[in-house]
Write an enzyme that holds these catalytic residues in place. Sequence first.
Site, mmCIF file in Angstrom:
data_model
loop_
_atom_site.group_PDB
_atom_site.id
_atom_site.type_symbol
_atom_site.label_atom_id
_atom_site.label_comp_id
_atom_site.label_asym_id
_atom_site.label_seq_id
_atom_site.Cartn_x
_atom_site.Cartn_y
_atom_site.Cartn_z
ATOM 1 N N ARG A 124 -1.656 5.506 -5.390
ATOM 2 C CA ARG A 124 -1.800 4.822 -4.083
ATOM 3 C C ARG A 124 -2.704 5.625 -3.145
ATOM 4 N NH1 ARG A 124 3.892 2.674 -2.100
ATOM 5 N NH2 ARG A 124 2.530 1.693 -0.567
ATOM 6 N N ASP A 314 6.005 -6.637 3.965
ATOM 7 C CA ASP A 314 6.820 -6.480 2.747
ATOM 8 C C ASP A 314 7.467 -7.800 2.303
ATOM 9 O OD1 ASP A 314 6.210 -3.805 2.592
ATOM 10 O OD2 ASP A 314 7.980 -3.151 3.695
HETATM 11 C C1 S3P Z 1 6.832 1.317 5.924
HETATM 12 C C2 S3P Z 1 5.674 0.752 6.344
HETATM 13 C C3 S3P Z 1 4.931 -0.263 5.577
HETATM 14 C C4 S3P Z 1 5.789 -0.914 4.512
HETATM 15 C C5 S3P Z 1 6.609 0.083 3.751
HETATM 16 C C6 S3P Z 1 7.497 0.890 4.679
HETATM 17 C C7 S3P Z 1 7.448 2.358 6.749
HETATM 18 O O1 S3P Z 1 3.817 0.367 4.967
HETATM 19 O O2 S3P Z 1 4.989 -1.649 3.623
HETATM 20 O O3 S3P Z 1 7.437 -0.578 2.807
HETATM 21 O O4 S3P Z 1 8.642 2.661 6.567
HETATM 22 O O5 S3P Z 1 6.739 2.914 7.602
HETATM 23 P P1 S3P Z 1 2.443 0.562 5.817
HETATM 24 O O6 S3P Z 1 2.833 1.054 7.124
HETATM 25 O O7 S3P Z 1 1.619 1.547 5.074
HETATM 26 O O8 S3P Z 1 1.857 -0.824 5.828
#
Ligand code: S3P
Length: 429
Positions: A124, A314
């Site tokens: 990632r 999500d």
């Molecule tokens: C999250 C932020 C999101 C989400 C992940 C959890 C977090 O990712 O997709 O499952 O806890 O800050 P991104 O902020 O990179 O989009």
Amino acid sequence: MIKLKSSSSLSGEIIVPSDKSISHRAALLNSIARGKSKILNYSDGEDCLSTLSVLKKLGVKINLIPKSNSYELEIESEGLNSLSSPKNKLFAGNSGTTTRLLSGILSFSNFNSILLGDDSLNSRPMKRIIDPLIMMGANIKSNNNCTPIEFGPSQLNGINYDMSVASAQVKSCIILATLGAKSKSVITQPALSRDHTERMLMSMNSDISINKNEITIHPSEIDSVDIEVPGDISSASFWIVAALIHPKGNVILRNVGINPLRTGILEVLIKMGGKIEIFNKREIANEPVADLKVTHSDLNGVEIKGEMIPKLIDEIPILIVASTVAKGKTTIKDASELRVKETDRLFAMSEFLKLSDIKHNLFDDGIEIDGNSNFIGGTFESFNDHRISMAIAISSIISDKETIINNHEVASVSYKQFWNDLDKLKLDN
Ligand code: S3P
């Protein structure tokens, strides 16, 4: 592998499992805050356990008490610089949140450490955090902007940073790094994303202020705080859609976090015609919480794009399931972030739709689903992604034939009791 059959009913009550995002933050922030804290209803999902295992390797005193479907934690820390040099590499499993948030903390620590994950996590993108951390003065080496990432001791300065992606993980990484820096940071977000870090820091006496899309954070010690973690709206979304699409759907969901930057799923499903009653509103740990009652509804297609995307990022796999049975077309745009989640979720859902004979068009940054369709069942891959596994499982409740999901167990990354809860709602109560 699991074999699932459709059910004649879908009703009952679920106490939604603990919020993954808030659990990570409760443990990470209290591990660098002065004093003792107690965390109630900490997630028992594998991602949140990865956070605890990494923090223990960094010398944090954590007492873990198992409860039914969650943990109670007691954490003791002496503040920002109390972590100690780990003997081994820090393994974050499948957890992007652990990796990106902890990277902010490791960047100002005065020891060497190496952070890595499983194959999915190691592929990632980490450039999004490495770039700002290096601008702040971090001593970082990475594997071509992926994990493993190596951190060496360094003294950080704050930055003025214009984020290019609306990511709560990137934002939180810079905020945490700034706590241990010499000067303030000003972070500008292209669109608002979940603000759990900011809310928690406010309750920990930090010097943080927010003005629309701009966050100003000053370096400072923070004070520990007791936290009861609310239920996870992302986990609730599977049951919300299940109740809406099943002809006998009637579900009550207790203890659902309704932070306005996470409720895109409710806004969109209500716009599609979903009957979702939000009641018993209250506040827990500086976060809004409510109970939901969801009943079967005829849904209509919808367009989802722009600033709405981070508010339901999500939930897009399960929204695709809802769109399939909705009347008319659903279009999802501006969602290229889905390509770099635990798997490429646009591709994974497109494969599921293809095998299900459901007409759709896949774009670089989204998908268009024709709607008016039904699920025919078949054999599908979870792509080793918890949310893909659970989204396909929900389609099975109204499928013509059996649904087989390979590697379904991955759901436990965020929702350990998912399969039990599915069985519970399928029983005719
Ligand atoms: C999250 C932020 C999101 C989400 C992940 C959890 C977090 O990712 O997709 O499952 O806890 O800050 P991104 O902020 O990179 O989009």
